[in-house]
Design a protein around this motif. Structure first.
Motif, PDB file in Angstrom:
ATOM      1  N   ILE A  62       0.958  -1.469   0.001  1.00 15.36           N
ATOM      2  CA  ILE A  62      -0.214  -0.314  -0.014  1.00 15.36           C
ATOM      3  C   ILE A  62       1.017   1.252   0.096  1.00 15.36           C
ATOM      4  O   ILE A  62       0.690   2.221  -0.757  1.00 15.36           O
ATOM      5  CB  ILE A  62      -0.949   0.005   1.198  1.00 15.36           C
ATOM      6  N   MET A  63       2.065   1.207   0.942  1.00 15.23           N
ATOM      7  CA  MET A  63       2.898   2.266   0.660  1.00 15.23           C
ATOM      8  C   MET A  63       3.672   2.514  -0.610  1.00 15.23           C
ATOM      9  O   MET A  63       3.820   3.560  -0.988  1.00 15.23           O
ATOM     10  CB  MET A  63       3.891   2.141   1.877  1.00 15.23           C
ATOM     11  N   PHE A  64       3.921   1.343  -1.117  1.00 18.94           N
ATOM     12  CA  PHE A  64       4.733   1.251  -2.383  1.00 18.94           C
ATOM     13  C   PHE A  64       3.827   1.977  -3.495  1.00 18.94           C
ATOM     14  O   PHE A  64       4.255   2.734  -4.286  1.00 18.94           O
ATOM     15  CB  PHE A  64       5.191  -0.047  -3.015  1.00 18.94           C
ATOM     16  N   ALA A  65       2.376   1.691  -3.390  1.00 20.96           N
ATOM     17  CA  ALA A  65       1.695   2.262  -4.598  1.00 20.96           C
ATOM     18  C   ALA A  65       1.417   3.656  -4.247  1.00 20.96           C
ATOM     19  O   ALA A  65       1.251   4.463  -5.422  1.00 20.96           O
ATOM     20  CB  ALA A  65       0.069   1.395  -4.372  1.00 20.96           C
ATOM     21  N   GLY A  66       1.481   4.173  -2.917  1.00 20.48           N
ATOM     22  CA  GLY A  66       1.186   5.574  -2.553  1.00 20.48           C
ATOM     23  C   GLY A  66       2.565   6.343  -3.210  1.00 20.48           C
ATOM     24  O   GLY A  66       2.532   7.244  -3.977  1.00 20.48           O
ATOM     25  N   ILE A  67       3.586   5.544  -3.087  1.00 20.54           N
ATOM     26  CA  ILE A  67       4.923   6.194  -3.631  1.00 20.54           C
ATOM     27  C   ILE A  67       4.939   6.454  -5.047  1.00 20.54           C
ATOM     28  O   ILE A  67       5.372   7.312  -5.818  1.00 20.54           O
ATOM     29  CB  ILE A  67       6.308   5.538  -3.130  1.00 20.54           C
ATOM     30  N   TYR A  68       4.377   5.304  -5.645  1.00 19.45           N
ATOM     31  CA  TYR A  68       4.327   5.352  -7.133  1.00 19.45           C
ATOM     32  C   TYR A  68       3.536   6.485  -7.864  1.00 19.45           C
ATOM     33  O   TYR A  68       4.086   7.302  -8.959  1.00 19.45           O
ATOM     34  CB  TYR A  68       3.624   3.927  -7.662  1.00 19.45           C
ATOM     35  N   TYR A  69       2.277   6.875  -7.367  1.00 18.74           N
ATOM     36  CA  TYR A  69       1.414   7.707  -7.609  1.00 18.74           C
ATOM     37  C   TYR A  69       1.866   9.001  -7.202  1.00 18.74           C
ATOM     38  O   TYR A  69       1.993  10.064  -8.184  1.00 18.74           O
ATOM     39  CB  TYR A  69      -0.059   7.496  -7.386  1.00 18.74           C
ATOM     40  N   GLY A  70       2.457   9.222  -6.095  1.00 21.20           N
ATOM     41  CA  GLY A  70       3.022  10.355  -5.453  1.00 21.20           C
ATOM     42  C   GLY A  70       4.203  10.921  -6.516  1.00 21.20           C
ATOM     43  O   GLY A  70       4.354  12.239  -6.892  1.00 21.20           O
ATOM     44  N   ALA A  71       5.131  10.086  -6.636  1.00 19.74           N
ATOM     45  CA  ALA A  71       6.348  10.343  -7.546  1.00 19.74           C
ATOM     46  C   ALA A  71       6.123  10.603  -8.849  1.00 19.74           C
ATOM     47  O   ALA A  71       6.771  11.555  -9.349  1.00 19.74           O
ATOM     48  CB  ALA A  71       7.217   9.120  -7.612  1.00 19.74           C
ATOM     49  N   MET A  72       5.136  10.261  -9.489  1.00 17.01           N
ATOM     50  CA  MET A  72       4.547  10.424 -10.867  1.00 17.01           C
ATOM     51  C   MET A  72       3.845  11.908 -10.718  1.00 17.01           C
ATOM     52  O   MET A  72       4.398  12.937 -11.524  1.00 17.01           O
ATOM     53  CB  MET A  72       3.652   9.548 -11.175  1.00 17.01           C
ATOM     54  N   PHE A  73       3.384  12.304  -9.520  1.00 16.99           N
ATOM     55  CA  PHE A  73       2.915  13.714  -9.603  1.00 16.99           C
ATOM     56  C   PHE A  73       3.970  14.601  -9.285  1.00 16.99           C
ATOM     57  O   PHE A  73       4.045  15.888  -9.719  1.00 16.99           O
ATOM     58  CB  PHE A  73       1.583  13.909  -8.712  1.00 16.99           C
TER      59      PHE A  73
END
Length: 498
Positions: A62-73
């Motif tokens: 769940i944290m990795f998914a948040g990092i993925y989308y956050g880093a893209m933005f």
């Protein structure tokens, strides 16, 4: 209905206080890391892998998914404000976002990007829930000729619509393809354009090329003109999207996932091709074509929505086939294996709580990302109030840090400067920068797929057009190339008939 029930159970997992905390931490970390050029989501997830050893698998993913989308933005934020893409998927955001920022509309560009990420992510995740098995089955059937055709389409589409002429677009693409040749030949292992340097054997990282062409090239160009134009702070403007902005953007937000999700789901997909194609599509369909290159909000909204939907698409092939289509997916696959879990067709049966909790957390992460970044858009935009000499000095510093972080080699800084000088020269002679970046990103992959297709067909060129999909794509390419000529003929006939 089974998928819907499983998703509801997934929300039960994702909305527990601890998992909500991990999602929030992931989004915050991802956004902060994405703002730094060179440190993209893949590196962020890789750096945090050892930290998550003590976590339970669901919380970690769940944290990795948040990092993925956050880093893209986060990558889009610096791309828009400073013309410095944090990662390759954010390259297209600079084309319209940076002119908007220079015109005092940086906050609007960031808000359009945030809404694009939210819309694309939400629609992409809904498609992930509904279509994962179907898309995965279709993706297996796509072969080397189809991949090569898609990449040729990306090359032709972008060189056709960018810059003052097709010749300049093609020249820029050739520069990128040449840079993409540097390193070892993947088929034969022979060195190409390395000049005997072992450090160049791995090739030039796309982040160094993107940062060099965009950030260093832009900084040198501004420095060359500062004596003629005094460096004034750029106004921030009002902080929210107006009615006209929303009216021009909402269709782009909805079109983005249609392009982004399928490209993310197919093997060898990712966010680069769909963001380029989304930009081309928005320019074709826009009623404000004259504003493209000067700050058209559709050119930010569509590609950002496509990038976010593509991120959801990459999870389809990773979860259902165990096939990573991007660097982030590859790192997440390593994380699955670290926990003794093997993604594939049986994952949904063996680990339903983890998979559906992860998918539900994507919805939660999108809401958190929007809640975090919409209010922060005016704050980020205030970066532009910094006087230009100080601002671009800071950009040069962070660009150098980002380039050095990629490989930890001093040679990377020399390459960064050389590519920055190439970027300066391209601006001087009116060559668009984007086709060069596309050439570096897609060139090696296109070469590999071309050679693979020719090997399968024993060297026969018919092997490139032996599938219905590739024939369809080449028909679209022919139409793109012939359209300017057809347009002239149609206009002449109308004048004659009038």
């Amino acid at each position: 209905m089974d998928s819907l029930n499983s998703l509801i159970d997934g929300f039960g997992t994702a909305l527990t206080p601890m998992n909500l905390l991990w999602a929030a931490i992931g989004v915050l970390l991802g956004t902060a890391i994405g703002v730094l050029p060179g440190i993209g989501p893949a590196m962020a997830v890789a750096l945090l892998l050892p930290v998550t050893y003590g976590l339970e698998p669901t919380g970690a993913f769940i944290m990795f998914a948040g990092i993925y989308y956050g880093a893209m933005f986060g990558g889009s934020t610096t791309s828009i404000l400073l013309n410095t893409p944090g990662e390759s998927a954010a390259v297209v955001a600079a084309l319209e976002g940076n002119p908007m920022a220079k015109a005092g509309r940086g906050a609007q560009a960031l808000a359009a990007a945030a809404m694009g990420h939210f819309t694309g992510g939400m629609i992409g995740t809904l498609l992930l829930v509904a279509l994962a098995p179907t898309v995965a089955a279709l993706a297996v059937d796509i072969g080397a000729p189809d991949y090569f055709a898609i990449m040729v389409l990306a090359f032709i589409a972008v060189t056709s619509v960018l810059g003052s002429s097709r010749i300049r677009g093609l020249a820029s693409l050739l520069i990128g393809l040449t840079l993409g040749l540097v390193g070892l030949d993947q088929m034969t292992g022979q060195q190409r354009l390395t000049f005997g340097s072992l450090q160049l054997a791995d090739g030039i990282d796309v982040v160094i090329v993107a940062v060099g062409l965009f950030a260093i090239g832009e900084a040198l160009w501004v420095a060359a003109h500062l004596r003629r134009n005094a460096g004034e702070a750029i106004p921030v403007g009002r902080p929210w999207l107006g009615k006209d902005d929303v009216r021009r953007s909402w269709k782009s937000w909805l079109r983005g996932p249609v392009i982004g999700f399928p490209f993310g789901a197919i093997p060898a997909g990712g966010a680069e091709i769909p963001t380029f194609l989304s930009y081309v599509t928005e320019k074709r369909l826009s009623k404000h074509k004259d504003q493209f290159g000067k700050g058209a909000i559709e050119g930010v909204a569509g590609p950002e929505s496509a990038a976010s939907a593509s991120a959801a698409g990459t999870l389809v092939s990773m979860l259902t086939l165990g096939l990573p289509t991007t660097a982030v997916a590859a790192v997440m696959l390593a994380a699955f294996q670290q926990y003794g879990i093997q993604p594939g067709p049986l994952l949904f049966e063996r680990e339903p709580d983890l998979v559906w909790g992860l998918i539900a957390s994507l919805f939660v992460g999108m809401v958190l990302l929007l809640a975090l970044n919409l209010p922060l858009a005016p704050v980020w935009a205030k970066l532009l109030r910094i006087p230009r000499p100080y601002l671009y000095a800071g950009i040069l510093f962070f660009a150098a840090v980002g380039a050095y972080a990629v490989g930890g080699e001093a040679l990377d800084l020399v390459i960064l400067l050389i590519i920055g000088l190439i970027g300066f020269g391209m601006r001087r002679y009116g060559l668009p920068v984007l086709p060069a970046v596309i050439g570096v990103i897609l060139g090696p992959a296109a070469e590999q797929q071309l050679r693979r297709a020719l090997q399968i067909s024993d060297g026969s060129l018919t092997g490139l057009v032996n599938t219905p999909f590739s024939i369809t794509v080449y028909a679209v390419i022919a139409l793109l190339l012939a359209w300017p000529l057809l347009k002239k003929v149609i206009v002449r006939r109308r004048h004659v008939s009038a």
